[in-house]
Design a protein around this motif. Structure first.
Motif, PDB file in Angstrom:
ATOM      1  N   ALA A  79      32.414  42.733  43.715  1.00 15.88           N
ATOM      2  CA  ALA A  79      32.013  41.797  43.054  1.00 15.88           C
ATOM      3  C   ALA A  79      30.481  41.827  42.511  1.00 15.88           C
ATOM      4  O   ALA A  79      30.077  41.259  41.523  1.00 15.88           O
ATOM      5  CB  ALA A  79      31.896  40.336  44.081  1.00 15.88           C
ATOM      6  N   ALA A 113      30.342  43.767  39.443  1.00 11.44           N
ATOM      7  CA  ALA A 113      31.042  43.137  38.276  1.00 11.44           C
ATOM      8  C   ALA A 113      29.939  41.972  37.746  1.00 11.44           C
ATOM      9  O   ALA A 113      29.503  41.922  36.368  1.00 11.44           O
ATOM     10  CB  ALA A 113      32.440  42.317  38.530  1.00 11.44           C
ATOM     11  N   THR A 132      42.001  33.556  38.434  1.00 10.48           N
ATOM     12  CA  THR A 132      41.625  34.764  37.668  1.00 10.48           C
ATOM     13  C   THR A 132      39.979  34.736  37.745  1.00 10.48           C
ATOM     14  O   THR A 132      39.633  33.862  38.135  1.00 10.48           O
ATOM     15  CB  THR A 132      42.119  34.674  36.348  1.00 10.48           C
ATOM     16  OG1 THR A 132      41.878  33.478  35.722  1.00 10.48           O
ATOM     17  CG2 THR A 132      43.899  34.712  36.346  1.00 10.48           C
ATOM     18  N   ALA A 133      39.513  35.988  37.054  1.00  6.68           N
ATOM     19  CA  ALA A 133      38.239  35.860  36.839  1.00  6.68           C
ATOM     20  C   ALA A 133      37.583  34.510  36.226  1.00  6.68           C
ATOM     21  O   ALA A 133      38.058  34.220  35.261  1.00  6.68           O
ATOM     22  CB  ALA A 133      37.427  37.189  36.399  1.00  6.68           C
ATOM     23  N   GLY A 138      37.831  37.649  41.655  1.00  2.00           N
ATOM     24  CA  GLY A 138      36.698  37.403  40.763  1.00  2.00           C
ATOM     25  C   GLY A 138      36.271  35.917  40.391  1.00  2.00           C
ATOM     26  O   GLY A 138      35.621  35.576  39.608  1.00  2.00           O
TER      27      GLY A 138
END
Length: 250
Positions: free
Chosen positions: A15, A18, A191-192, A219
């Motif tokens: 995380a 990202a 989802t992200a 995410g």
């Protein structure tokens, strides 16, 4: 989310890589009016400091058990990932008499005195404030944690196949926890970039999955609400809109 992640600490590292600036946990306590938002980077900083405290201050070793007598709270989430970073087992509402160490929140301090090991107390007051006077038999987490470093490296590599979490009577290894978190994220449609609002307590897998692990694995982010039964009519609907909620766990 990285397919190679096998522990909650791995999920947090992914995380960070990202998007460290995105929100991870937004916490509301509707009994006090508190709202705290932690980005991935801020959460990771708290986790590193707490993991260093566990490793150096408590001298806890992999396989030892810490009873967490704590509610659904952003600091509880910190402790859960910090424990897995060291390789110690986090036991939510665990038996303090059988644990190596105990972390107790206000309201559970008498229970925690049954632990013969190190004891840490959390005030659970807004912004993680210190106790006015340290509780008898405890060290104040808010006093101890700032002295520890912002980076953490375990002395012993964490084994993903060793126990990491006990919740609701179920023991999970780090690898099993991550796999179940991914499955729960799919079930919840995360989802992200998703924003999940959870009113569930941390007394079951469903509660900790919605309130931490599934959003971390996907995410996504979580809006963690405590004492939401004290909200005025219509207030939750306004929160759902203002926090851009995409799903709920109640």
């Amino acid at each position: 989310m990285n397919a190679r992640d096998r522990t909650p600490a791995d999920l947090l590292r992914s995380a960070l890589a990202a998007d460290p600036a995105r929100p991870l946990i937004t916490y509301y306590d509707d009994a006090t009016g508190e709202r705290v938002e932690l980005s991935v980077a801020t959460f990771a900083n708290w986790v590193a400091k707490t993991a260093n405290l566990i490793q150096d201050h408590l001298s806890a070793e992999p396989g030892e058990r810490i009873a967490l007598l704590l509610p659904a709270h952003w600091q509880t989430a910190v402790w859960l990932v910090a424990c897995s970073s060291v390789g110690v087992v986090a036991e939510l509402d665990g038996d303090p008499a059988a644990a190596d160490h105990v972390v107790a929140g206000a309201g559970r301090l008498d229970d925690g005195l049954a632990c013969s090991g190190e004891r840490l107390a959390l005030s659970l007051a807004p912004l993680g404030r210190r106790f006015t006077t340290p509780p008898d038999g405890y060290q104040d987490y808010a006093v101890e944690v700032p002295t520890h470093g912002d980076r953490f490296t375990p002395y012993v590599p964490v084994d993903p196949d060793s126990p990491a979490l006990v919740v609701g009577g179920t023991e999970l290894t780090g690898a099993a926890l991550v796999e179940r978190a991914r499955e729960e994220a799919g079930r919840l449609g995360l989802t992200a970039g998703s924003r999940l609002l959870s009113e569930l307590p941390y007394d079951s897998w469903a509660g900790v999955a919605a309130g931490l692990y599934a959003p971390l694995a996907a995410g996504a982010s979580v809006v963690l609400c405590r004492n939401s039964d004290q909200l005025a009519p219509g207030s939750m609907e306004k929160r759902v809109e203002s926090e851009r909620i995409t799903g709920r766990a109640v």
